[in-house]
Design a protein around this motif. Structure first.
Motif, PDB file in Angstrom:
ATOM      1  N   GLY A 204       0.777  -1.231   0.000  1.00 27.79           N
ATOM      2  CA  GLY A 204       0.000   0.000   0.000  1.00 27.79           C
ATOM      3  C   GLY A 204       0.806   1.276   0.000  1.00 27.79           C
ATOM      4  N   THR A 205       0.264   2.237  -0.723  1.00 28.45           N
ATOM      5  CA  THR A 205       0.697   3.627  -0.688  1.00 28.45           C
ATOM      6  C   THR A 205      -0.564   4.479  -0.735  1.00 28.45           C
ATOM      7  OG1 THR A 205       0.863   3.669  -3.115  1.00 28.45           O
ATOM      8  CG2 THR A 205       2.893   3.185  -1.889  1.00 28.45           C
ATOM      9  N   ASN A 206      -0.399   5.783  -0.658  1.00 30.76           N
ATOM     10  CA  ASN A 206      -1.553   6.677  -0.721  1.00 30.76           C
ATOM     11  C   ASN A 206      -2.100   6.730  -2.142  1.00 30.76           C
ATOM     12  OD1 ASN A 206      -3.427   8.659   0.099  1.00 30.76           O
ATOM     13  ND2 ASN A 206      -2.090  10.263  -0.684  1.00 30.76           N
ATOM     14  N   GLY A 207      -3.385   6.426  -2.307  1.00 30.53           N
ATOM     15  CA  GLY A 207      -3.977   6.485  -3.640  1.00 30.53           C
ATOM     16  C   GLY A 207      -5.275   5.726  -3.722  1.00 30.53           C
ATOM     17  N   THR A 208      -5.823   5.675  -4.933  1.00 31.18           N
ATOM     18  CA  THR A 208      -7.116   5.030  -5.163  1.00 31.18           C
ATOM     19  C   THR A 208      -7.006   3.766  -6.009  1.00 31.18           C
ATOM     20  OG1 THR A 208      -7.501   6.400  -7.127  1.00 31.18           O
ATOM     21  CG2 THR A 208      -8.294   7.266  -5.030  1.00 31.18           C
ATOM     22  N   GLY A 209      -5.809   3.431  -6.434  1.00 35.16           N
ATOM     23  CA  GLY A 209      -5.628   2.272  -7.301  1.00 35.16           C
ATOM     24  C   GLY A 209      -5.664   0.960  -6.541  1.00 35.16           C
ATOM     25  N   ILE A 210      -5.491  -0.127  -7.283  1.00 33.62           N
ATOM     26  CA  ILE A 210      -5.469  -1.457  -6.681  1.00 33.62           C
ATOM     27  C   ILE A 210      -4.327  -1.539  -5.667  1.00 33.62           C
ATOM     28  CG2 ILE A 210      -4.939  -3.879  -7.163  1.00 33.62           C
ATOM     29  CD1 ILE A 210      -6.475  -3.616  -9.758  1.00 33.62           C
ATOM     30  N   GLY A 211      -4.660  -1.962  -4.456  1.00 29.81           N
ATOM     31  CA  GLY A 211      -3.647  -2.112  -3.424  1.00 29.81           C
ATOM     32  C   GLY A 211      -3.221  -0.823  -2.758  1.00 29.81           C
ATOM     33  N   GLN A 212      -3.789   0.303  -3.165  1.00 31.09           N
ATOM     34  CA  GLN A 212      -3.505   1.578  -2.505  1.00 31.09           C
ATOM     35  C   GLN A 212      -4.603   1.880  -1.487  1.00 31.09           C
ATOM     36  OE1 GLN A 212      -3.115   4.169  -6.057  1.00 31.09           O
ATOM     37  NE2 GLN A 212      -0.950   4.386  -5.503  1.00 31.09           N
ATOM     38  N   PHE A 213      -4.298   2.796  -0.562  1.00 40.30           N
ATOM     39  CA  PHE A 213      -5.254   3.112   0.508  1.00 40.30           C
ATOM     40  C   PHE A 213      -5.424   4.616   0.676  1.00 40.30           C
ATOM     41  CE2 PHE A 213      -3.127  -0.855   2.038  1.00 40.30           C
ATOM     42  CZ  PHE A 213      -4.223  -1.698   2.006  1.00 40.30           C
ATOM     43  N   LYS A 214      -6.609   4.958   1.176  1.00 41.42           N
ATOM     44  CA  LYS A 214      -6.860   6.275   1.754  1.00 41.42           C
ATOM     45  C   LYS A 214      -7.491   6.048   3.124  1.00 41.42           C
ATOM     46  CE  LYS A 214      -7.095   9.401  -2.210  1.00 41.42           C
ATOM     47  NZ  LYS A 214      -5.948  10.192  -1.737  1.00 41.42           N
ATOM     48  N   ILE A 215      -6.667   6.024   4.112  1.00 40.08           N
ATOM     49  CA  ILE A 215      -6.983   5.700   5.503  1.00 40.08           C
ATOM     50  C   ILE A 215      -7.394   4.227   5.650  1.00 40.08           C
ATOM     51  CG2 ILE A 215      -8.281   6.282   7.586  1.00 40.08           C
ATOM     52  CD1 ILE A 215      -8.510   9.086   6.694  1.00 40.08           C
ATOM     53  N   PRO A 216      -6.417   3.318   5.675  1.00 42.74           N
ATOM     54  CA  PRO A 216      -6.696   1.929   6.051  1.00 42.74           C
ATOM     55  C   PRO A 216      -7.015   1.895   7.545  1.00 42.74           C
ATOM     56  CG  PRO A 216      -4.330   2.273   5.812  1.00 42.74           C
ATOM     57  CD  PRO A 216      -4.989   3.555   5.411  1.00 42.74           C
ATOM     58  N   HIS A 217      -8.238   1.547   7.889  1.00 44.32           N
ATOM     59  CA  HIS A 217      -8.766   1.849   9.224  1.00 44.32           C
ATOM     60  C   HIS A 217      -8.942   0.635  10.120  1.00 44.32           C
ATOM     61  CE1 HIS A 217     -11.733   3.733  12.085  1.00 44.32           C
ATOM     62  NE2 HIS A 217     -10.919   4.752  11.895  1.00 44.32           N
ATOM     63  N   ILE A 237     -13.530  -2.368   0.770  1.00 47.01           N
ATOM     64  CA  ILE A 237     -12.731  -3.338   1.512  1.00 47.01           C
ATOM     65  C   ILE A 237     -11.775  -3.986   0.523  1.00 47.01           C
ATOM     66  CG2 ILE A 237     -12.787  -5.572   2.684  1.00 47.01           C
ATOM     67  CD1 ILE A 237     -15.400  -4.729   3.993  1.00 47.01           C
ATOM     68  N   GLN A 238     -10.502  -4.074   0.878  1.00 49.60           N
ATOM     69  CA  GLN A 238      -9.520  -4.750   0.037  1.00 49.60           C
ATOM     70  C   GLN A 238      -9.021  -6.004   0.739  1.00 49.60           C
ATOM     71  OE1 GLN A 238      -7.064  -2.542  -2.809  1.00 49.60           O
ATOM     72  NE2 GLN A 238      -7.088  -0.843  -1.341  1.00 49.60           N
ATOM     73  N   VAL A 239      -8.664  -7.010  -0.071  1.00 46.89           N
ATOM     74  CA  VAL A 239      -8.304  -8.320   0.451  1.00 46.89           C
ATOM     75  C   VAL A 239      -6.932  -8.722  -0.089  1.00 46.89           C
ATOM     76  CG1 VAL A 239      -9.094 -10.687   0.813  1.00 46.89           C
ATOM     77  CG2 VAL A 239     -10.769  -8.877   0.366  1.00 46.89           C
ATOM     78  N   PHE A 240      -6.106  -9.286   0.806  1.00 49.04           N
ATOM     79  CA  PHE A 240      -4.728  -9.653   0.456  1.00 49.04           C
ATOM     80  C   PHE A 240      -4.416 -11.065   0.938  1.00 49.04           C
ATOM     81  CE2 PHE A 240      -5.090  -5.121   0.893  1.00 49.04           C
ATOM     82  CZ  PHE A 240      -4.307  -4.594  -0.122  1.00 49.04           C
ATOM     83  N   ASP A 241      -3.462 -11.690   0.277  1.00 48.66           N
ATOM     84  CA  ASP A 241      -2.971 -12.998   0.703  1.00 48.66           C
ATOM     85  C   ASP A 241      -2.053 -12.818   1.912  1.00 48.66           C
ATOM     86  OD1 ASP A 241      -0.733 -15.199   0.631  1.00 48.66           O
ATOM     87  OD2 ASP A 241      -2.373 -16.022  -0.541  1.00 48.66           O
ATOM     88  N   LYS A 242      -2.317 -13.567   2.984  1.00 48.76           N
ATOM     89  CA  LYS A 242      -1.561 -13.329   4.207  1.00 48.76           C
ATOM     90  C   LYS A 242      -0.108 -13.807   4.103  1.00 48.76           C
ATOM     91  CE  LYS A 242      -1.964 -17.329   7.283  1.00 48.76           C
ATOM     92  NZ  LYS A 242      -2.365 -17.774   8.627  1.00 48.76           N
ATOM     93  N   VAL A 243       0.180 -14.717   3.208  1.00 50.21           N
ATOM     94  CA  VAL A 243       1.548 -15.230   3.077  1.00 50.21           C
ATOM     95  C   VAL A 243       2.405 -14.306   2.227  1.00 50.21           C
ATOM     96  CG1 VAL A 243       2.978 -17.129   2.243  1.00 50.21           C
ATOM     97  CG2 VAL A 243       0.801 -17.612   3.409  1.00 50.21           C
ATOM     98  N   GLY A 249      -8.490  -8.955  -4.259  1.00 48.79           N
ATOM     99  CA  GLY A 249      -9.761  -8.417  -4.717  1.00 48.79           C
ATOM    100  C   GLY A 249     -10.235  -7.292  -3.820  1.00 48.79           C
ATOM    101  N   SER A 250     -11.393  -6.725  -4.163  1.00 52.51           N
ATOM    102  CA  SER A 250     -11.954  -5.645  -3.352  1.00 52.51           C
ATOM    103  C   SER A 250     -13.464  -5.612  -3.502  1.00 52.51           C
ATOM    104  CB  SER A 250     -11.345  -4.300  -3.743  1.00 52.51           C
ATOM    105  OG  SER A 250     -11.748  -3.925  -5.052  1.00 52.51           O
ATOM    106  N   TRP A 251     -14.118  -5.007  -2.507  1.00 54.15           N
ATOM    107  CA  TRP A 251     -15.556  -4.769  -2.519  1.00 54.15           C
ATOM    108  C   TRP A 251     -15.812  -3.277  -2.378  1.00 54.15           C
ATOM    109  CZ3 TRP A 251     -17.466  -8.724   1.730  1.00 54.15           C
ATOM    110  CH2 TRP A 251     -17.438 -10.028   1.193  1.00 54.15           C
ATOM    111  N   SER A 252     -16.667  -2.737  -3.212  1.00 49.48           N
ATOM    112  CA  SER A 252     -17.042  -1.335  -3.070  1.00 49.48           C
ATOM    113  C   SER A 252     -18.545  -1.097  -3.201  1.00 49.48           C
ATOM    114  CB  SER A 252     -16.308  -0.483  -4.114  1.00 49.48           C
ATOM    115  OG  SER A 252     -16.611  -0.924  -5.433  1.00 49.48           O
TER     116      SER A 252
END
Length: 339
Positions: A204-217, A237-243, A249-252
């Motif tokens: 993650g970095t600041n942004g609106t793209g895949i894998g980016q965040f604006k306040i991961p809460h 909501i964004q989803v990542f592989d824990k390993v 994927g994401s839900w909006s």
């Protein structure tokens, strides 16, 4: 008239096969319909426990976070304010037990870790004073055990253990740690640490793209090795592989009215409980099984009173009860599952 010839064997077999396929297809459609209808047909799923806590007057500040110790039957509440205890401890029945205030400035997220030998309480502190910008581990009685970050110093995302208003933490039984950082600071990232506090991966970095965040809460895990993050200001909501940290994927579609403030699974992992602060609502979403993330399905909602402002939630993984920290109402409420 001549006698009618019997149908050729291959015609009979073909007809039988088509009929069988039709039956199988109908069964699949019916199964999918039943599964979807079981979501859509849900009536009220939770009721408010009006007797929890026994004495609400112990809430003397803004209640930002709540964590359940399902093993020991305890509920920890983080609150803010001048000259108020920052951590309150209740029994699951609602009795106030004790409080502590050691080195906590502005609690934002709170999490209880139970291992085979002991329990500990993790707190993310977004204060700007000498204790802020840290993730801290405490004993159940409030003894400071570990500090991650440099107290009082906001840090760049270029340095893994330098936080800027870390929002929430989730710790696995293995000791692996997931931190969403931060709550409006310079960092917008999801960080995984080993049990000896070494970086495993960072997303993650600041942004609106895949894998980016604006306040991961808020952050949580499911049993299928997936990390779920409430990407608040991106309303998804964004989803990542824990390993590997790979984006899955994401839900909006469920968040057009307001972004997600919290993510927590129900005790059976069938649903996600999501707080939506600005519309005073808890959204109950269908959790996908192993495989594709798919699309967001809102199964039900719990509408709270105006200006309640639900901020973060936690779930008792034994009883299924949902605890809601409400910064507007300055209280924590307990909701009991009806089935």
């Amino acid at each position: 008239m001549g006698r009618k010839r019997p149908a050729a064997p291959w015609v009979v077999m073909a007809g039988a096969l088509l009929a069988l396929l039709a039956l199988l297809r109908a069964a699949q459609v019916l199964k999918a319909f039943d599964y979807y209808s079981s979501w859509k047909g849900q009536q009220q799923m939770y009721k408010l426990d009006i007797g929890w806590p026994k004495i609400p007057e112990y809430f003397t500040g803004q209640t930002f976070c709540v964590a359940v110790d399902s093993v020991n039957g305890l509920v920890y509440v983080g609150q803010r304010g001048d000259n108020v205890p920052k951590v309150l401890v209740f029994s699951e029945e609602g009795y106030f037990l004790h409080s502590w205030n050691n080195t906590v400035e502005m609690p934002h997220g709170i999490f209880v870790l139970n291992t085979a030998t002991d329990s500990s309480v993790w707190i993310t502190d977004v204060g700007t004073g000498k204790y802020g910008h840290t993730v801290k581990q405490y004993s159940p009685l409030g003894k400071l055990m570990q500090i991650l970050g440099t107290p009082g110093n906001a840090g760049s995302s270029l340095i893994p253990l330098q936080f800027d208003q870390p929002a929430e933490i989730f710790v696995e039984e293995s000791g692996d740690i997931y931190v969403v950082d931060g709550d409006g600071g310079m960092n917008n990232r999801l960080l995984k640490l080993s049990n000896d506090y070494k970086e495993i991966w960072l997303a993650g970095t600041n942004g609106t793209g895949i894998g980016q965040f604006k306040i991961p809460h808020s952050v949580t895990l499911d049993p299928f090795g997936r990390v779920w993050v409430a990407d608040r200001n991106n309303k998804r909501i964004q989803v990542f592989d824990k390993v590997t940290g790979e984006w899955l994927g994401s839900w909006s579609s469920c968040f057009s009215e307001d972004g997600p403030y919290s993510v927590r699974f129900t005790a059976n992992y069938k649903y996600l409980i999501v707080a939506q602060l600005n519309i005073n609502r808890l959204a109950i979403l269908a959790a996908p099984p192993v495989g594709s993330i798919g699309d967001c399905v809102m199964v039900n909602t719990v509408q709270l009173a105006d200006e309640t402002k639900p901020h973060l939630v936690d779930v008792d993984m034994k009883s299924g009860a949902v605890y809601v920290a409400e910064i507007g109402a300055q209280q924590v409420q307990k909701y009991i599952p009806l089935s």
